[in-house]
Scaffold this motif. Structure first.
Motif, PDB file in Angstrom:
ATOM      1  N   UNK A   8       4.923   0.483  -2.331  1.00 46.55           N
ATOM      2  CA  UNK A   8       5.455   0.883  -3.468  1.00 46.55           C
ATOM      3  C   UNK A   8       4.581   2.064  -3.888  1.00 46.55           C
ATOM      4  N   UNK A   9       5.600   3.032  -4.270  1.00 47.34           N
ATOM      5  CA  UNK A   9       5.203   4.480  -4.844  1.00 47.34           C
ATOM      6  C   UNK A   9       5.539   4.482  -6.433  1.00 47.34           C
ATOM      7  N   UNK A  10       4.590   4.183  -7.100  1.00 47.00           N
ATOM      8  CA  UNK A  10       4.810   4.020  -8.566  1.00 47.00           C
ATOM      9  C   UNK A  10       5.563   2.916  -8.786  1.00 47.00           C
ATOM     10  N   UNK A  11       6.941   3.071  -9.254  1.00 46.05           N
ATOM     11  CA  UNK A  11       7.905   2.055  -9.659  1.00 46.05           C
ATOM     12  C   UNK A  11       8.928   1.881  -8.651  1.00 46.05           C
ATOM     13  N   UNK A  12       8.883   2.636  -7.577  1.00 42.41           N
ATOM     14  CA  UNK A  12       9.726   2.838  -6.633  1.00 42.41           C
ATOM     15  C   UNK A  12       9.448   2.307  -5.303  1.00 42.41           C
ATOM     16  N   UNK A  13      10.271   1.497  -4.549  1.00 40.88           N
ATOM     17  CA  UNK A  13       9.948   0.904  -3.160  1.00 40.88           C
ATOM     18  C   UNK A  13      10.155   1.857  -2.353  1.00 40.88           C
ATOM     19  N   UNK A  14       9.352   1.901  -1.245  1.00 40.13           N
ATOM     20  CA  UNK A  14       9.640   2.998  -0.138  1.00 40.13           C
ATOM     21  C   UNK A  14       9.485   2.305   1.325  1.00 40.13           C
TER      22      UNK A  14
END
Length: 858
Positions: A666-672
């Motif tokens: 997770x990068x912040x609230x976004x999955x990577x």
């Protein structure tokens, strides 16, 4: 108690009444701060007796208050608390002491003077305010600040109405840009004229670099115009220009860039000055004049443009009347005696274009041309194709929708394999044009059947003969075929006395057809079957029909047809690792995918034709993983136009095993998601060769791709079981968060001929070692290529090439000095030096490891 007495005393002292009392004469009173000029009644007006009584009372109060302060208040407290505030024409004023003169309409301020006016904060030791002329004089440690700029000086005379003035022995700073001088005239909101000035964008003192001049005319957010500009490194002058324009903003803008320096054995010392032209918001250009001591003056040009968010292009060109190349043996060996040592005009042009059109189509163009075949070797950083066998020029238009693909493509090639640098291009074969239509995979109605379709037309053309006249000799027991020439030698191009022969008669037994037209039609039918969890079957049936039309008198027409069946089965085993409870935890998915594919041609129809060689087609050892090499020229099956002319995988079983690891973080609230590990093993068994060859098994291929934070590798290995050798192309890189890295790269290639042992003496085996070091003030990176087969090399050298880049970053985040030293194989050693000045205070990022790929070609 003394604080209370002091507060009472200050309140009385700075009241308007006390001001009147202490004024011995109206208009000349000490601390008369009726600055807003409200009218007052004279002392002898009505009610004067009461006023005089009040005056006496106030005097006594003031006397006792003053006595109390004198007795009980310490001087430190007095200095800290006695900072009066006033307002003049919207200016908020604060100082330790203030004196007003109503007759002259001035105010004298001393001690920690601070003035706030129209977003500006003024500081000084002493100030005088002229209310009538709207001016202020500031003395001692003067500092004027606003949201963007800072002015510092010994004295500043400021017209606060027009925001103009004069600064003595000071400087103006806007962001990281600063210019200083003995006299600075503020002529506008952000315009200055500076005498005996210094200009820099460095944050350190003394500045790493600066420009000094007799006069500087500067506009913050614009440019600085410097007369008699002298570039200084520290305090040392190094360069003089009569006039110089430098930016005072970080936006794109026209102007001279920093000069570049280069030294090489062939070109000598070279000096260049580039000019950057900001044509518009969507286009710019760089124009450069480069003077070589031995070659001459060279003009370079690069134009860049942006058409929309995803569309752009660039055009590069250069021209030089090369005096050094006139004496080059590579050229004079092939020139008549009367033309030798005469300089020639050398040039190149490179154009790249990508345009996403409004109708959904995409227009691409790639042009790369040069005056001679040695130009990419002498100037590899310009053509960017050193070592290629051809210079590719390509123009295409493609359009895709949800189901179809349409394209028009044309490719023009320049043959770079000639020995003569000025050789013609008559023997190069081009695709002019190539038309393609493709139907994407689509279901047939509501069934599970899927179909696709490919239709391609290609015209192969060249300016020379439609076929190559060939001859054949036996060398060391091997058959060698080459173009017919007067010397009857495979290396005829190395001898200027050897000429190519065209006898005008096509011999189908040996000559090779090089031009013609091809129409290829290939429909395919699929029926995917899901057998269960993780098990998939994909049967496929395809039909292919290819029509040829050759530009020769004998057998000008040929049709090939065949039917291909294919069955693939795949299983997928996967597992999730990591924290499966937390929704934002880092997780890893490991997949193991075994796959078996069987391909067979149950029906095949093709007439015997010299285009496919003279050998039995069933003996051709072609599979979908075989490459095309120079060895095919001497084989019984030739090279045809390209790989699409081969009939491969006639009865082939391929087994592969795939291992894959995918990371989800997770990068912040976004999955990577990223693939951090990939390993695939594959090998084929060719049943069509049973009874004809002992080499039924193909090479074993291993592909490894790992992309971790501090470890990366991409490797391809091909093990040939019958020759017991392995071709390898492998790169392993270690790196840290600072960008420092160490890399080892292996390139090993053997010439493989089915049924014959490998000659290891002819192998290419190179080890490339690269490393990069990054620190606060110095960046270093370099590489060298070690030839493991150096004993068999023509030059007998262990080191094939090297290159390194050294960057010095002086304190102040305002400058980057780059030194490059490279050895180009077959050419001379080059030294390059350039300076990059930073005008926006943003340090230049370190070069990535891939930057080394542009140097030390081999």
């Amino acid at each position: 108690m003394k604080d209370l007495i002091l507060w009472i005393n200050l309140s009385l002292l700075f009241s308007a009444e006390i001001s009147d009392v202490l004024s011995p004469k109206r208009g000349q009173g000490f601390l008369d701060f009726n600055l807003d000029k409200r009218p007052r009644a004279p002392y002898n007006s009505s009610g004067g007796v009461g006023r005089r009584t009040g005056l006496v009372l106030h005097r006594w109060i003031f006397f006792f208050s003053f006595l109390a302060v004198f007795l009980f208040a310490d001087t430190t407290l007095w200095a800290a608390e006695a900072a009066p505030t006033a307002k003049i024409h919207g200016m908020l004023i604060n100082a330790e002491s203030m004196f007003g003169d109503n007759e002259k309409d001035t105010a004298e301020l001393e001690g920690k003077v601070q003035i706030v006016f129209q977003g500006q904060h003024l500081k000084a030791d002493k100030a005088r305010v002229y209310r009538r002329s709207r001016q202020v004089e500031l003395y001692g440690n003067v500092e004027i600040m606003d949201a963007k700029n800072t002015i510092v000086g010994d004295q500043v005379f400021l017209d606060y109405e027009n925001n103009t003035g004069v600064i003595y022995n000071g400087y103006v700073q806007s962001g990281s840009v600063m210019f200083a001088g003995t006299l600075l005239q503020k002529t506008g909101e952000s315009e200055y004229i500076v005498n005996t000035a210094d200009y820099t964008a460095c944050t350190n003192c003394p500045a790493s670099w600066s420009f000094s001049g007799t006069t500087v005319r500067a506009e913050l957010g614009g440019y600085a115009y410097i007369k008699n500009a002298v570039l200084r490194f520290g305090h040392v002058p190094v360069f003089w220009l009569p006039y110089l324009i430098v930016p005072l903003k970080s936006d794109r803008q026209s102007g001279l860039l920093t000069p570049n320096f280069e030294v090489s054995e062939t070109g000598g010392f070279a000096f260049s000055i580039p000019y950057f032209w900001a044509i518009s918001r969507s286009s710019d250009a760089t124009i450069e004049a480069k003077d070589y001591a031995k070659r001459g003056l060279k003009a370079l040009f690069e134009y860049r443009y942006v058409l929309n968010e995803n569309s752009n292009g660039s055009l590069s060109a250069a021209s030089i009347f090369d005096k050094a190349f006139a004496d080059d043996p590579r050229l004079n060996t092939y020139r008549p005696a009367g033309q030798q040592n005469d300089p020639i005009d050398r040039w190149f042009t490179r154009y790249n274009h990508y345009y996403e059109m409004p109708d959904g189509g995409v227009h691409r163009a790639q042009i790369n041309l040069a005056s001679d075949l040695q130009y990419p070797k002498d100037f590899p950083e310009e053509t960017l194709n050193f070592g290629d066998s051809a210079m590719e020029n390509r123009v295409s238009y493609t359009k895709n929708n949800q189901d179809q693909h349409y394209s028009v493509d044309s490719s023009y090639y320049v043959n770079m394999l000639h020995g003569n640098p000025l050789a013609g291009n008559e023997d190069a074969v081009h695709r002019l044009p190539e038309l393609r239509f493709a139907q994407a995979q689509k279901n047939i109605g509501d069934t599970n059947f899927i179909y696709s379709l490919d239709l391609t037309y290609t015209n192969f053309a060249r300016s020379g003969n439609a076929y190559d006249d060939m001859e054949e000799v036996i060398i060391d027991g091997a058959k060698v075929r080459f173009p017919k020439n007067t010397c009857h030698s495979p290396k005829w191009e190395d001898d200027p006395n050897c000429k190519r022969i065209y006898d005008g008669t096509y011999d189908p037994s040996i000559d090779q057809i090089r031009t013609g037209q091809r129409l290829d039609f290939r429909p395919t039918l699929y029926y995917p079957i899901k057998m269960g969890e993780g098990l998939d079957l994909l049967p496929k049936l395809s039909y292919r029909e290819t029509h040829y039309n050759f530009n020769v008198e004998e057998n000008p027409y040929l049709v090939r047809r065949y039917l291909r069946t294919e069955l693939s089965t795949r299983m997928n085993f996967s597992r999730i690792y990591g924290d499966t409870v937390s929704s934002k935890a880092t997780r890893y998915k490991h997949e193991i995918v075994p796959e078996i594919t069987y391909s067979r041609l149950p029906w095949f129809s093709q007439e015997n034709h010299p285009f496919f060689g003279t050998g039995n087609l069933s003996d051709a050892p072609y599979s979908s993983r075989d490459g095309i090499s120079d060895l095919d020229i001497g084989s019984d099956f030739g090279v045809q136009f390209d790989y699409n002319d081969r009939v491969y995988d006639r009865n082939l079983v391929t087994v592969s095993l795939l291992n894959k690891v995918t990371e989800k973080r997770w990068v912040g609230d976004r999955p990577e998601y990223r693939q951090i590990g990939y390993l695939k093993l594959a090998q084929s068994y060719d049943a069509s060769q049973e009874g004809r060859s002992t080499e039924n098994w193909s090479d074993l291929t291993a592909t490894l791709d790992m992309r971790l934070d501090h470890f990366q590798t991409y490797s391809i290995f091909n093990y040939f079981p019958y020759q017991n050798v392995t071709n390898a192309s492998s790169r392993v890189r270690l790196l840290n968060d600072k960008g420092q890295f160490f890399q080892v790269q292996l390139t090993r290639q053997y010439k493989i001929t089915p049924g014959q042992p490998v000659d290891t003496s002819t192998r290419q085996e190179d080890y490339t070692f690269s490393a990069g070091f990054i620190s606060r003030y110095i960046n270093l990176m370099g590489k060298f290529v070690y030839d493991a087969n150096w004993a068999e090399a023509e030059n007998g050298k262990q080191i094939k090439s090297w290159a390194y880049i050294a960057q010095y970053k002086p304190p102040g985040d305002c400058m980057l000095i780059t030194f490059i030293h490279e050895q180009v194989v077959g050419s001379d050693t080059r030294f390059k030096l350039n300076f990059e000045f930073t005008f926006d205070g943003t340090p230049k990022p370190p070069l990535p490891p891939e930057a080394l790929d542009a140097y030390g070609f081999y």
